[in-house]
Design a protein around this motif. Structure first.
Motif, short mmCIF file in Angstrom:
data_model
loop_
_atom_site.label_atom_id
_atom_site.label_comp_id
_atom_site.label_asym_id
_atom_site.label_seq_id
_atom_site.Cartn_x
_atom_site.Cartn_y
_atom_site.Cartn_z
N ARG A 47 6.78 -13.85 -2.37
CA ARG A 47 5.33 -13.83 -2.50
C ARG A 47 4.60 -14.20 -1.21
O ARG A 47 3.64 -13.54 -0.81
N LEU A 48 5.04 -15.24 -0.52
CA LEU A 48 4.33 -15.70 0.66
C LEU A 48 4.62 -14.85 1.89
O LEU A 48 4.02 -15.07 2.96
N ALA A 49 5.51 -13.87 1.76
CA ALA A 49 5.80 -12.96 2.88
C ALA A 49 5.29 -11.56 2.60
O ALA A 49 5.57 -10.64 3.38
N SER A 50 4.54 -11.40 1.52
CA SER A 50 4.12 -10.06 1.09
C SER A 50 2.61 -9.89 1.18
O SER A 50 1.85 -10.82 0.88
N PRO A 51 2.14 -8.69 1.55
CA PRO A 51 0.69 -8.44 1.56
C PRO A 51 0.14 -8.05 0.19
O PRO A 51 -1.07 -8.05 0.00
N TRP A 52 1.01 -7.73 -0.77
CA TRP A 52 0.53 -7.21 -2.05
C TRP A 52 -0.20 -8.23 -2.91
O TRP A 52 -1.20 -7.87 -3.56
N PRO A 53 0.25 -9.50 -3.01
CA PRO A 53 -0.46 -10.44 -3.88
C PRO A 53 -1.94 -10.57 -3.56
O PRO A 53 -2.78 -10.66 -4.46
N ALA A 54 -2.30 -10.60 -2.27
CA ALA A 54 -3.72 -10.69 -1.90
C ALA A 54 -4.48 -9.46 -2.34
O ALA A 54 -5.67 -9.52 -2.67
N TRP A 55 -3.80 -8.32 -2.37
CA TRP A 55 -4.45 -7.07 -2.76
C TRP A 55 -4.87 -7.07 -4.22
O TRP A 55 -5.88 -6.51 -4.59
N ILE A 56 -4.06 -7.73 -5.10
CA ILE A 56 -4.40 -7.71 -6.53
C ILE A 56 -5.23 -8.92 -6.94
O ILE A 56 -5.52 -9.10 -8.12
N SER A 57 -5.62 -9.77 -5.97
CA SER A 57 -6.42 -10.95 -6.29
C SER A 57 -7.70 -10.54 -7.03
O SER A 57 -8.41 -9.63 -6.63
N GLY A 58 -7.96 -11.22 -8.13
CA GLY A 58 -9.16 -10.94 -8.90
C GLY A 58 -8.96 -9.95 -10.02
O GLY A 58 -9.87 -9.74 -10.84
N THR A 59 -7.79 -9.31 -10.11
CA THR A 59 -7.53 -8.39 -11.20
C THR A 59 -7.01 -9.17 -12.41
O THR A 59 -6.69 -10.35 -12.33
N GLN A 60 -6.91 -8.51 -13.54
CA GLN A 60 -6.44 -9.14 -14.76
C GLN A 60 -4.95 -8.97 -14.97
O GLN A 60 -4.41 -9.37 -16.00
N ALA A 61 -4.26 -8.37 -14.00
CA ALA A 61 -2.83 -8.11 -14.16
C ALA A 61 -2.04 -9.41 -14.16
O ALA A 61 -2.29 -10.31 -13.36
N GLY A 62 -1.06 -9.49 -15.07
CA GLY A 62 -0.26 -10.70 -15.16
C GLY A 62 0.80 -10.80 -14.08
O GLY A 62 1.27 -11.88 -13.77
N GLY A 63 1.20 -9.65 -13.51
CA GLY A 63 2.19 -9.64 -12.45
C GLY A 63 3.59 -9.98 -12.96
O GLY A 63 3.87 -10.03 -14.16
N LEU A 64 4.49 -10.21 -12.00
CA LEU A 64 5.89 -10.45 -12.34
C LEU A 64 6.08 -11.68 -13.23
O LEU A 64 7.00 -11.73 -14.03
N ALA A 65 5.22 -12.67 -13.08
CA ALA A 65 5.35 -13.88 -13.88
C ALA A 65 5.15 -13.61 -15.37
O ALA A 65 5.58 -14.40 -16.21
N ALA A 66 4.50 -12.51 -15.71
CA ALA A 66 4.26 -12.16 -17.11
C ALA A 66 5.46 -11.46 -17.75
O ALA A 66 5.39 -11.08 -18.92
#
Length: 288
Positions: A47-66
């Motif tokens: 997560r801390l080495a990836s640009p994707w998490p910042a891209w989905i910030s503010g969305t309702q997606a649960g992501g991998l943790a879901a």
């Protein structure tokens, strides 16, 4: 050129070193493949080495943790964990770990077959995997230790077309040529691999890059030049679609066409239906 509803294309985006525009290539490729197939990008980087998490910030997606690995997941659960991006040709999804920076790291599977199974359960036709491992080192380590190679496992998945990224610089070409030698020595499928050379500045490509592209065109399925784009360079995955240069979009279309063409030439045109899991045999339960 579109995919049938039952087809599935796997595109692992690989690189030998960091800073090779791998995530940008995955992003642009998804924009274009979305016109031909129901497409998802799986982010495999920490997560801390990836640009994707910042891209989905503010969305309702649960992501991998879901998607906890110890609980069965239905298609609606899997789709609900994915963030959606609107592109000119259609929407596509991205599955990443969008939690806060201080959340405990998730334990994610290393084996590509697990991600392939997740994409199949989610019903996507095209899976783009933004990988994070150093591809050439992984293959060489496997050769020396006898351990499984993640790169080979991606290439061995049904209907896989690898995309190999490198910077269009002298150092980038050196790393790329070493990686290609490793792939060739191990018999990995260069003939259906698409190479992307990402320019770092405007202007004519260096002679060493042009020479390498000529050499690679005889071994790889295609070589695509991705031009320098100031908005992407400044903003990464947050780049505004309307500000991305027309020639960048053209290169992305060439990349998508090269991937689809390599798939059809390697596996059949139209692309055959994806394999289905074998049914479980009946198990006799003794009477109590």
């Amino acid at each position: 050129m579109g995919l049938s509803d039952a087809a599935r294309l796997v595109v692992p985006v690989l690189s030998a070193t960091g800073g090779s525009a791998r995530s940008t290539v995955a992003h642009l490729l998804a924009d274009e493949l979305a016109t031909a197939a129901d497409t998802v990008v799986f982010d495999l980087a920490p997560r801390l080495a990836s640009p994707w998490p910042a891209w989905i910030s503010g969305t309702q997606a649960g992501g991998l943790a879901a998607l906890p690995p110890d609980r069965p997941q239905g298609r609606l659960d899997i789709r609900g964990a994915v963030a959606e991006r609107q592109a000119s040709g259609g929407a596509w999804g991205v599955l990443t770990d969008g939690r806060e920076w201080n959340a405990a790291p998730l334990t994610l599977p290393d084996q590509p077959a697990a991600w392939y199974q997740l994409a199949a359960a989610g019903g996507w036709q095209a899976l783009i995997a933004d990988t994070a491992h150093p591809m050439a080192h992984d293959v060489l380590e496997s050769r020396c230790s006898g351990s499984p190679s993640v790169t080979r496992a991606w290439c061995d998945l049904p209907f896989a077309v690898p995309v190999l990224c490198a910077q269009a610089t002298a150092a980038g070409m050196q790393a790329l040529q070493q990686a290609v030698m490793v792939l060739h020595a191990e018999g990995l499928p260069l003939q259906r691999t698409v190479v992307v050379l990402a320019a770092t500045a405007d202007g004519r490509l260096p002679a060493v890059v042009r020479a390498a592209a000529t050499m690679l065109s005889a071994r790889a399925a295609a070589v695509v030049h991705l031009p320098h784009d100031p908005d992407i360079r400044a903003n990464g995955l947050q780049a505004q679609p309307a500000r991305i240069r027309a020639r960048t979009r053209q290169a992305a279309r060439e990349l998508a066409t090269a991937v689809l063409t390599a798939a059809c030439q390697s596996f059949g045109d139209p692309l055959p239906d994806a394999p289905q899991p074998a049914p479980l045999s009946a198990v006799a339960v003794p009477a109590v």
